[in-house]
Design a protein around this motif. Structure first.
Motif, PDB file in Angstrom:
ATOM      1  N   GLN A 128       0.832  -1.204   0.000  1.00  0.00           N
ATOM      2  CA  GLN A 128       0.000   0.000   0.000  1.00  0.00           C
ATOM      3  C   GLN A 128       0.868   1.256   0.000  1.00  0.00           C
ATOM      4  OE1 GLN A 128      -2.830   0.119   3.211  1.00  0.00           O
ATOM      5  NE2 GLN A 128      -3.431   2.236   2.808  1.00  0.00           N
ATOM      6  N   MET A 129       1.880   1.282   0.826  1.00  0.00           N
ATOM      7  CA  MET A 129       2.742   2.458   0.916  1.00  0.00           C
ATOM      8  C   MET A 129       3.501   2.703  -0.386  1.00  0.00           C
ATOM      9  SD  MET A 129       4.265   1.964   4.782  1.00  0.00           S
ATOM     10  CE  MET A 129       5.334   3.410   4.668  1.00  0.00           C
ATOM     11  N   ILE A 130       4.059   1.650  -0.961  1.00  0.00           N
ATOM     12  CA  ILE A 130       4.843   1.809  -2.185  1.00  0.00           C
ATOM     13  C   ILE A 130       3.947   2.190  -3.358  1.00  0.00           C
ATOM     14  CG2 ILE A 130       6.293   0.585  -3.847  1.00  0.00           C
ATOM     15  CD1 ILE A 130       7.347  -1.048  -1.412  1.00  0.00           C
ATOM     16  N   SER A 131       2.795   1.549  -3.477  1.00  0.00           N
ATOM     17  CA  SER A 131       1.884   1.847  -4.585  1.00  0.00           C
ATOM     18  C   SER A 131       1.403   3.289  -4.540  1.00  0.00           C
ATOM     19  CB  SER A 131       0.676   0.904  -4.543  1.00  0.00           C
ATOM     20  OG  SER A 131       1.070  -0.429  -4.797  1.00  0.00           O
ATOM     21  N   ALA A 132       1.303   3.854  -3.351  1.00  0.00           N
ATOM     22  CA  ALA A 132       0.806   5.224  -3.213  1.00  0.00           C
ATOM     23  C   ALA A 132       1.761   6.247  -3.807  1.00  0.00           C
ATOM     24  CB  ALA A 132       0.556   5.543  -1.742  1.00  0.00           C
ATOM     25  N   SER A 133       3.037   5.881  -3.933  1.00  0.00           N
ATOM     26  CA  SER A 133       4.023   6.804  -4.499  1.00  0.00           C
ATOM     27  C   SER A 133       5.084   6.007  -5.241  1.00  0.00           C
ATOM     28  CB  SER A 133       4.655   7.644  -3.383  1.00  0.00           C
ATOM     29  OG  SER A 133       5.384   8.715  -3.911  1.00  0.00           O
ATOM     30  N   ALA A 134       4.640   5.172  -6.170  1.00  0.00           N
ATOM     31  CA  ALA A 134       5.524   4.191  -6.792  1.00  0.00           C
ATOM     32  C   ALA A 134       6.664   4.842  -7.575  1.00  0.00           C
ATOM     33  CB  ALA A 134       4.713   3.265  -7.709  1.00  0.00           C
ATOM     34  N   ASP A 135       6.364   5.848  -8.383  1.00  0.00           N
ATOM     35  CA  ASP A 135       7.424   6.447  -9.189  1.00  0.00           C
ATOM     36  C   ASP A 135       8.480   7.110  -8.309  1.00  0.00           C
ATOM     37  OD1 ASP A 135       6.094   5.552 -11.391  1.00  0.00           O
ATOM     38  OD2 ASP A 135       5.804   7.522 -12.314  1.00  0.00           O
ATOM     39  N   ALA A 136       8.053   7.767  -7.242  1.00  0.00           N
ATOM     40  CA  ALA A 136       9.017   8.396  -6.333  1.00  0.00           C
ATOM     41  C   ALA A 136       9.846   7.339  -5.628  1.00  0.00           C
ATOM     42  CB  ALA A 136       8.291   9.275  -5.322  1.00  0.00           C
ATOM     43  N   PHE A 137       9.216   6.244  -5.215  1.00  0.00           N
ATOM     44  CA  PHE A 137       9.931   5.179  -4.506  1.00  0.00           C
ATOM     45  C   PHE A 137      10.976   4.532  -5.406  1.00  0.00           C
ATOM     46  CE2 PHE A 137      10.275   0.648  -3.292  1.00  0.00           C
ATOM     47  CZ  PHE A 137      10.728   0.796  -1.984  1.00  0.00           C
ATOM     48  N   PHE A 138      10.542   4.008  -6.542  1.00  0.00           N
ATOM     49  CA  PHE A 138      11.481   3.316  -7.428  1.00  0.00           C
ATOM     50  C   PHE A 138      12.482   4.294  -8.052  1.00  0.00           C
ATOM     51  CE2 PHE A 138       7.717   0.434  -7.583  1.00  0.00           C
ATOM     52  CZ  PHE A 138       8.318  -0.661  -6.976  1.00  0.00           C
ATOM     53  N   GLY A 139      12.022   5.489  -8.362  1.00  0.00           N
ATOM     54  CA  GLY A 139      12.913   6.478  -8.953  1.00  0.00           C
ATOM     55  C   GLY A 139      14.023   6.900  -8.017  1.00  0.00           C
ATOM     56  N   SER A 140      13.776   6.848  -6.711  1.00  0.00           N
ATOM     57  CA  SER A 140      14.817   7.249  -5.758  1.00  0.00           C
ATOM     58  C   SER A 140      16.032   6.345  -5.853  1.00  0.00           C
ATOM     59  CB  SER A 140      14.255   7.246  -4.332  1.00  0.00           C
ATOM     60  OG  SER A 140      13.985   5.923  -3.876  1.00  0.00           O
ATOM     61  N   PHE A 141      15.835   5.076  -6.172  1.00  0.00           N
ATOM     62  CA  PHE A 141      16.955   4.144  -6.306  1.00  0.00           C
ATOM     63  C   PHE A 141      17.677   4.352  -7.633  1.00  0.00           C
ATOM     64  CE2 PHE A 141      13.764   2.092  -3.591  1.00  0.00           C
ATOM     65  CZ  PHE A 141      14.513   1.991  -2.421  1.00  0.00           C
ATOM     66  N   LEU A 142      16.917   4.565  -8.693  1.00  0.00           N
ATOM     67  CA  LEU A 142      17.540   4.819  -9.990  1.00  0.00           C
ATOM     68  C   LEU A 142      18.405   6.078  -9.940  1.00  0.00           C
ATOM     69  CD1 LEU A 142      14.501   4.037 -12.332  1.00  0.00           C
ATOM     70  CD2 LEU A 142      16.535   2.611 -11.976  1.00  0.00           C
ATOM     71  N   ASP A 143      17.951   7.074  -9.197  1.00  0.00           N
ATOM     72  CA  ASP A 143      18.686   8.337  -9.110  1.00  0.00           C
ATOM     73  C   ASP A 143      19.831   8.260  -8.093  1.00  0.00           C
ATOM     74  OD1 ASP A 143      16.866   9.341 -10.941  1.00  0.00           O
ATOM     75  OD2 ASP A 143      15.587  10.227  -9.398  1.00  0.00           O
ATOM     76  N   GLY A 144      19.567   7.624  -6.965  1.00  0.00           N
ATOM     77  CA  GLY A 144      20.536   7.644  -5.870  1.00  0.00           C
ATOM     78  C   GLY A 144      21.657   6.640  -5.991  1.00  0.00           C
ATOM     79  N   TRP A 145      21.445   5.566  -6.734  1.00  0.00           N
ATOM     80  CA  TRP A 145      22.452   4.504  -6.824  1.00  0.00           C
ATOM     81  C   TRP A 145      23.347   4.622  -8.046  1.00  0.00           C
ATOM     82  CZ3 TRP A 145      19.012  -0.387  -5.529  1.00  0.00           C
ATOM     83  CH2 TRP A 145      18.698  -0.381  -4.162  1.00  0.00           C
ATOM     84  N   ALA A 146      23.110   5.584  -8.897  1.00  0.00           N
ATOM     85  CA  ALA A 146      23.904   5.727 -10.122  1.00  0.00           C
ATOM     86  C   ALA A 146      24.935   6.832  -9.939  1.00  0.00           C
ATOM     87  CB  ALA A 146      23.004   6.044 -11.308  1.00  0.00           C
ATOM     88  N   ASN A 147      26.191   6.529 -10.213  1.00  0.00           N
ATOM     89  CA  ASN A 147      27.212   7.576 -10.246  1.00  0.00           C
ATOM     90  C   ASN A 147      27.057   8.451 -11.476  1.00  0.00           C
ATOM     91  OD1 ASN A 147      28.273   6.563  -7.901  1.00  0.00           O
ATOM     92  ND2 ASN A 147      30.186   5.824  -8.806  1.00  0.00           N
ATOM     93  N   ASP A 148      26.543   7.865 -12.559  1.00  0.00           N
ATOM     94  CA  ASP A 148      26.367   8.577 -13.814  1.00  0.00           C
ATOM     95  C   ASP A 148      24.906   8.497 -14.242  1.00  0.00           C
ATOM     96  OD1 ASP A 148      26.468   9.750 -16.291  1.00  0.00           O
ATOM     97  OD2 ASP A 148      27.578   8.118 -17.259  1.00  0.00           O
ATOM     98  N   PRO A 149      24.076   9.474 -13.850  1.00  0.00           N
ATOM     99  CA  PRO A 149      22.649   9.427 -14.193  1.00  0.00           C
ATOM    100  C   PRO A 149      22.394   9.308 -15.685  1.00  0.00           C
ATOM    101  CG  PRO A 149      23.088  11.145 -12.574  1.00  0.00           C
ATOM    102  CD  PRO A 149      24.424  10.668 -13.059  1.00  0.00           C
TER     103      PRO A 149
END
Length: 292
Positions: free
Chosen positions: A165-186
């Motif tokens: 429920q929590m993740i679905s409520a803000s799915a793009d922000a949740f998953f996007g945070s890892f794509l943005d935060g874990w990449a040295n080269d966006p």
């Protein structure tokens, strides 16, 4: 439009009762299977797969629960065990005519690869892990304030209901945070690929959570049994890993040596998404592995 690996065929292959995997297949020669991580799909291998296809048959599936593969329900907490997901991979390769194959995995896919190597030692000829620790070691080193970097592990380990429920409520922000935060080269994950990952992930929240929940339950059971029995990977193993050890207080190479009899462990400067950020280095490591 769904993005694809250029020049590859895309197939749906039945691997278990009611479960088919979407797989990109290309090239010719000795087979190598590439397993993606979180929060991605097989598309993360687009650069590496294209290079390896020059002299290998390359098979890059979406894991069960991810991308365009089937997402079965998980009534008993075992549908997304790494043992079950590893059996999918073996069945996929066999359905495509390969009884033995090299196997590389990133992140979640690396955990599936590790389990495949332990459960199917006569099938997996070579094994590569990109930027993950074996499940038992991961839980051992995640402690204290430093464990905050793995908050998602604890969130998705909770009983069914609230995490989804929590993740679905803000799915793009949740998953996007890892794509943005874990990449040295966006720039390594361009906007169209990022959009593809976000779409695939928000459509798969229950199965992604089930995959992570398994790593706090049934996967621990299976790995503990292997550790207690002294079971180790017998094939050549290559590990590429960021140097998180200094921050979290562990020796990654030593942890992996407990699991692999023939290990090459390399600390890399790339970000987490190394197959997209440093594909040439990953290809070089995989070719060296398969030559061992």
């Amino acid at each position: 439009m769904t993005l694809t690996i250029e020049g590859f065929d895309h197939r749906r292959v039945p691997v278990a009762d009611g479960v088919s995997l979407n797989a990109a297949v290309g090239g010719s020669g000795s087979p190598v299977v590439l397993l993606h991580g979180f929060p991605q799909t097989h598309l993360m291998w687009r650069h590496v797969a294209a290079d390896l296809a020059a002299d290998h048959t390359v098979i890059a599936p979406d894991l069960r629960g991810y991308g365009a593969s089937d997402k079965p329900a998980d009534p008993d907490g075992r549908a997304y065990s790494k043992r079950t997901m590893a059996a999918d991979v073996v069945a996929l390769a066999r359905a495509l005519g390969h009884e033995r194959f090299a196997l590389a995995g990133h992140d979640r896919g690396a955990l599936v690869a590790l389990r495949a190597g332990l459960d199917h030692p006569d099938t997996v000829t070579h094994l590569a892990s990109l930027d993950v620790l074996p499940t038992l070691d991961m839980w051992d080193v995640m402690r204290g304030a430093s464990a905050a970097v793995g908050f998602h592990l604890y969130l998705m380990a909770q009983p069914p209901g609230l995490p989804e429920q929590m993740i679905s409520a803000s799915a793009d922000a949740f998953f996007g945070s890892f794509l943005d935060g874990w990449a040295n080269d966006p720039a390594a994950i361009p906007s169209d690929v990022r959009a593809e990952y976000l779409k695939a992930s928000r459509e798969a929240v229950p199965s992604i959570v089930a995959d992570y929940r398994a790593s706090a339950s049934v996967d621990v059971e299976h790995d503990t049994a292997d550790r207690e029995a002294g079971n180790r990977l017998q094939m050549p193993v290559t590990v590429l890993q960021q140097d998180w050890g200094a921050a979290l207080g562990y020796d990654a190479a030593a942890l992996w040596e407990a699991w692999a009899a023939d290990l090459e462990h390399t600390t890399v400067t790339s970000g987490h998404f190394m197959a997209e950020e440093s594909p040439a280095a990953v290809v070089k490591a995989l070719r060296a592995l398969m030559a061992r």
